[in-house]
Design an enzyme around this catalytic site. Sequence first.
Site, mmCIF file in Angstrom:
data_model
loop_
_atom_site.group_PDB
_atom_site.id
_atom_site.type_symbol
_atom_site.label_atom_id
_atom_site.label_comp_id
_atom_site.label_asym_id
_atom_site.label_seq_id
_atom_site.Cartn_x
_atom_site.Cartn_y
_atom_site.Cartn_z
ATOM 1 C CD GLU A 35 -24.546 44.740 0.964
ATOM 2 O OE1 GLU A 35 -24.216 44.321 2.089
ATOM 3 O OE2 GLU A 35 -23.904 45.616 0.361
ATOM 4 C CE1 TYR A 118 -24.653 46.973 5.895
ATOM 5 C CE2 TYR A 118 -25.214 44.753 5.187
ATOM 6 C CZ TYR A 118 -24.462 45.899 5.044
ATOM 7 O OH TYR A 118 -23.561 46.000 4.030
ATOM 8 C CG ASP A 136 -21.067 47.583 8.332
ATOM 9 O OD1 ASP A 136 -20.797 48.737 8.716
ATOM 10 O OD2 ASP A 136 -20.265 46.869 7.722
ATOM 11 C CB CYS A 191 -11.051 51.747 11.382
ATOM 12 S SG CYS A 191 -11.410 52.169 13.100
ATOM 13 C CB CYS A 201 -6.579 56.172 9.874
ATOM 14 S SG CYS A 201 -8.279 56.725 10.131
ATOM 15 C CB CYS A 207 -9.251 58.883 15.694
ATOM 16 S SG CYS A 207 -9.800 57.346 16.468
#
Length: 288
Positions: A35, A118, A136, A191, A201, A207
Amino acid sequence: MSELHAPILDWYAAHARDLPWRHPDASPWSVLVSEVMLQQTPVSRVLPAHDAWLQRWPTPAALAADAPGDAVRMWGRLGYPRRALRLHAAALAMTERHGGEVPSTYDELRALPGIGDYTASAVLSFAFGQARPVLDTNVRRVHWRTLRGAEFPPDAVRAHERRDAAYLLPDDDATAATWSVAVMELGALVCTARDPRCGACPVAELCAWRAEGHPPHDGPPRRGQAWAGTDRQCRGRLMAVVREADGAVHLSRLEAVWADDAQRDRCLAGLVADGLLVPAGPTAYALP
DNA sequence: CAGACGTGGGT
DNA sequence: TACCCAAGTCT
């Protein structure tokens, strides 16, 4: 659970990348290291660095036992070398305060250097399987497009974004953790910021941004980062020289990579202030 | 809270 | 080529 969940969870089950820090046997330390490395650095460049890092320092205590400069050198060209310094400091803190283990509460994680909202949430979610909203840049983009019909999120996180993320988070811990990584993955692979692959998607039909015909970003222009001639470039050059050297580096070798005396001196002082370099005599510098 | 903070690859 | 972008944090 909203109507977004099943399609995204199914999509993730079919399309998730096989990344080392996602393996069932990946340690919390492995997850934490990934991370931190992934903060502003692409997966492709993190992959080999993460492997080498875990190879050398399989535990926080192992890293804590070495000099911070070793961490900076091992960090290599991942960028933002302060992250390496902070990771080392975090390893020290974990060794001193947490018995050498990665802590499993939000407050304890946030108290570690280099661990912000985060990363703390990501570690709790992905390493410890706790249900935590994870926000994020990928998640924010997916949310703004699907829920709000905007191409890009604004610079600062809005309060409603945290509400949305919390609302969308499944109750069940394991499902929540998978949901978070699934939305991130969707943002990373489908995306995307540029040239989103709406044809691939799983929630294209739901969407808002697509329904409205993909209206372009209309907020304040997103500020890019200047580079040529900046202190950041200068600092990068200076650090590269010291990182590549064996021991202390004489000032003359640093002068060779940056012509502007005043700027170079300022950056050197800044790097020392940041703890990334230490003076080694009046005209030499070394890693800490 | 806007700005600083590295680096390399894709388009 | 120049610009954009990549799982943020800190001050």
